[in-house]
Design a protein around this motif. Structure first.
Motif, PDB file in Angstrom:
ATOM      1  N   ILE A  59      67.327  -1.770  85.483  1.00  0.00           N
ATOM      2  CA  ILE A  59      66.941  -0.677  86.502  1.00  0.00           C
ATOM      3  C   ILE A  59      66.349  -1.312  87.536  1.00  0.00           C
ATOM      4  N   LYS A  60      65.298  -2.255  87.324  1.00  0.00           N
ATOM      5  CA  LYS A  60      64.475  -2.790  88.399  1.00  0.00           C
ATOM      6  C   LYS A  60      65.540  -3.798  89.178  1.00  0.00           C
ATOM      7  N   TYR A  61      66.415  -4.207  88.765  1.00  0.00           N
ATOM      8  CA  TYR A  61      67.202  -5.150  89.409  1.00  0.00           C
ATOM      9  C   TYR A  61      68.086  -4.162  90.364  1.00  0.00           C
ATOM     10  N   ALA A  62      68.700  -3.174  89.796  1.00  0.00           N
ATOM     11  CA  ALA A  62      69.413  -2.171  90.666  1.00  0.00           C
ATOM     12  C   ALA A  62      68.667  -1.575  91.824  1.00  0.00           C
ATOM     13  N   PHE A  63      67.507  -1.220  91.412  1.00  0.00           N
ATOM     14  CA  PHE A  63      66.686  -0.539  92.676  1.00  0.00           C
ATOM     15  C   PHE A  63      66.428  -1.641  93.523  1.00  0.00           C
ATOM     16  N   ASN A  64      66.046  -2.936  93.332  1.00  0.00           N
ATOM     17  CA  ASN A  64      66.110  -4.056  94.397  1.00  0.00           C
ATOM     18  C   ASN A  64      67.180  -4.210  95.322  1.00  0.00           C
ATOM     19  N   GLU A  65      68.236  -4.187  94.371  1.00  0.00           N
ATOM     20  CA  GLU A  65      69.350  -4.433  95.128  1.00  0.00           C
ATOM     21  C   GLU A  65      69.875  -2.886  96.083  1.00  0.00           C
ATOM     22  N   GLN A  66      69.008  -2.034  95.744  1.00  0.00           N
ATOM     23  CA  GLN A  66      69.394  -0.760  96.726  1.00  0.00           C
ATOM     24  C   GLN A  66      70.364  -0.048  96.150  1.00  0.00           C
ATOM     25  N   ASP A  67      70.785  -0.316  94.757  1.00  0.00           N
ATOM     26  CA  ASP A  67      71.941   0.272  94.071  1.00  0.00           C
ATOM     27  C   ASP A  67      71.301   1.422  93.347  1.00  0.00           C
ATOM     28  N   PHE A  68      70.787   2.552  94.072  1.00  0.00           N
ATOM     29  CA  PHE A  68      70.256   3.749  93.439  1.00  0.00           C
ATOM     30  C   PHE A  68      71.038   4.497  92.349  1.00  0.00           C
ATOM     31  N   ILE A  69      72.104   4.643  92.991  1.00  0.00           N
ATOM     32  CA  ILE A  69      73.055   5.367  91.859  1.00  0.00           C
ATOM     33  C   ILE A  69      73.057   4.751  90.461  1.00  0.00           C
ATOM     34  N   ARG A  70      73.238   3.104  90.354  1.00  0.00           N
ATOM     35  CA  ARG A  70      73.382   2.326  89.076  1.00  0.00           C
ATOM     36  C   ARG A  70      71.721   2.582  88.565  1.00  0.00           C
ATOM     37  N   GLY A  71      71.035   2.482  89.365  1.00  0.00           N
ATOM     38  CA  GLY A  71      69.606   2.475  88.641  1.00  0.00           C
ATOM     39  C   GLY A  71      69.207   3.672  88.021  1.00  0.00           C
ATOM     40  N   ASN A  72      69.634   4.779  88.512  1.00  0.00           N
ATOM     41  CA  ASN A  72      69.361   6.205  88.167  1.00  0.00           C
ATOM     42  C   ASN A  72      70.390   6.569  86.923  1.00  0.00           C
ATOM     43  N   GLN A  73      71.513   5.876  86.810  1.00  0.00           N
ATOM     44  CA  GLN A  73      72.446   6.001  85.721  1.00  0.00           C
ATOM     45  C   GLN A  73      71.886   5.249  84.663  1.00  0.00           C
ATOM     46  N   LEU A  74      71.448   4.192  84.864  1.00  0.00           N
ATOM     47  CA  LEU A  74      70.720   3.421  83.651  1.00  0.00           C
ATOM     48  C   LEU A  74      69.399   4.014  83.156  1.00  0.00           C
ATOM     49  N   ASN A  75      68.840   4.516  84.101  1.00  0.00           N
ATOM     50  CA  ASN A  75      67.522   5.322  83.696  1.00  0.00           C
ATOM     51  C   ASN A  75      67.636   6.280  82.821  1.00  0.00           C
ATOM     52  N   GLU A  76      69.018   6.955  83.020  1.00  0.00           N
ATOM     53  CA  GLU A  76      69.395   8.208  82.240  1.00  0.00           C
ATOM     54  C   GLU A  76      69.415   7.735  80.623  1.00  0.00           C
ATOM     55  N   VAL A  77      69.924   6.619  80.355  1.00  0.00           N
ATOM     56  CA  VAL A  77      70.137   6.124  79.143  1.00  0.00           C
ATOM     57  C   VAL A  77      68.731   5.693  78.638  1.00  0.00           C
ATOM     58  N   TYR A  78      68.115   5.097  79.469  1.00  0.00           N
ATOM     59  CA  TYR A  78      66.794   4.578  78.913  1.00  0.00           C
ATOM     60  C   TYR A  78      65.793   5.755  78.573  1.00  0.00           C
ATOM     61  N   GLU A  79      65.784   6.850  79.300  1.00  0.00           N
ATOM     62  CA  GLU A  79      65.174   7.904  78.942  1.00  0.00           C
ATOM     63  C   GLU A  79      65.450   8.557  77.689  1.00  0.00           C
ATOM     64  N   LEU A  80      66.755   8.408  77.291  1.00  0.00           N
ATOM     65  CA  LEU A  80      67.105   9.014  75.921  1.00  0.00           C
ATOM     66  C   LEU A  80      66.795   7.975  74.937  1.00  0.00           C
TER      67      LEU A  80
END
Length: 82
Positions: A59-80
């Motif tokens: 998630i951190k990598y995705a946000f650092n790369e400014q891939d916010f969609i990917r970061g948010n999608q992976l965060n959805e799994v993490y929250e579950l």
């Protein structure tokens, strides 16, 4: 498979030397999961722990790369998982 599971599959592929990652990948390949929640409900304790360990970095990598969609999608799994 929804986009979230696609991002998860891609993220897990970075850890293909792990037997747990391989098990999760196999579930994703064979499963007919409509949502990430459906997948999470099939995970055992080792698989949940593995994802709890690797997803924050992914998630951190995705946000650092400014891939916010990917970061948010992976965060959805993490929250579950938590």
């Amino acid at each position: 498979m929804d986009f979230t599971l696609g991002y998860l599959t891609e993220a897990i592929s970075n850890y293909d030397s792990s037997s747990v990652a391989k098990r999760i990948s196999l579930k994703l390949e064979k499963g007919q999961f409509k949502t990430e929640r459906d997948l999470v409900l099939t995970l055992d304790e080792d698989e949940i722990q593995f994802l709890n360990n690797v997803l924050p970095d992914e998630i951190k990598y995705a946000f650092n790369e400014q891939d916010f969609i990917r970061g948010n999608q992976l965060n959805e799994v993490y929250e579950l998982l938590i």
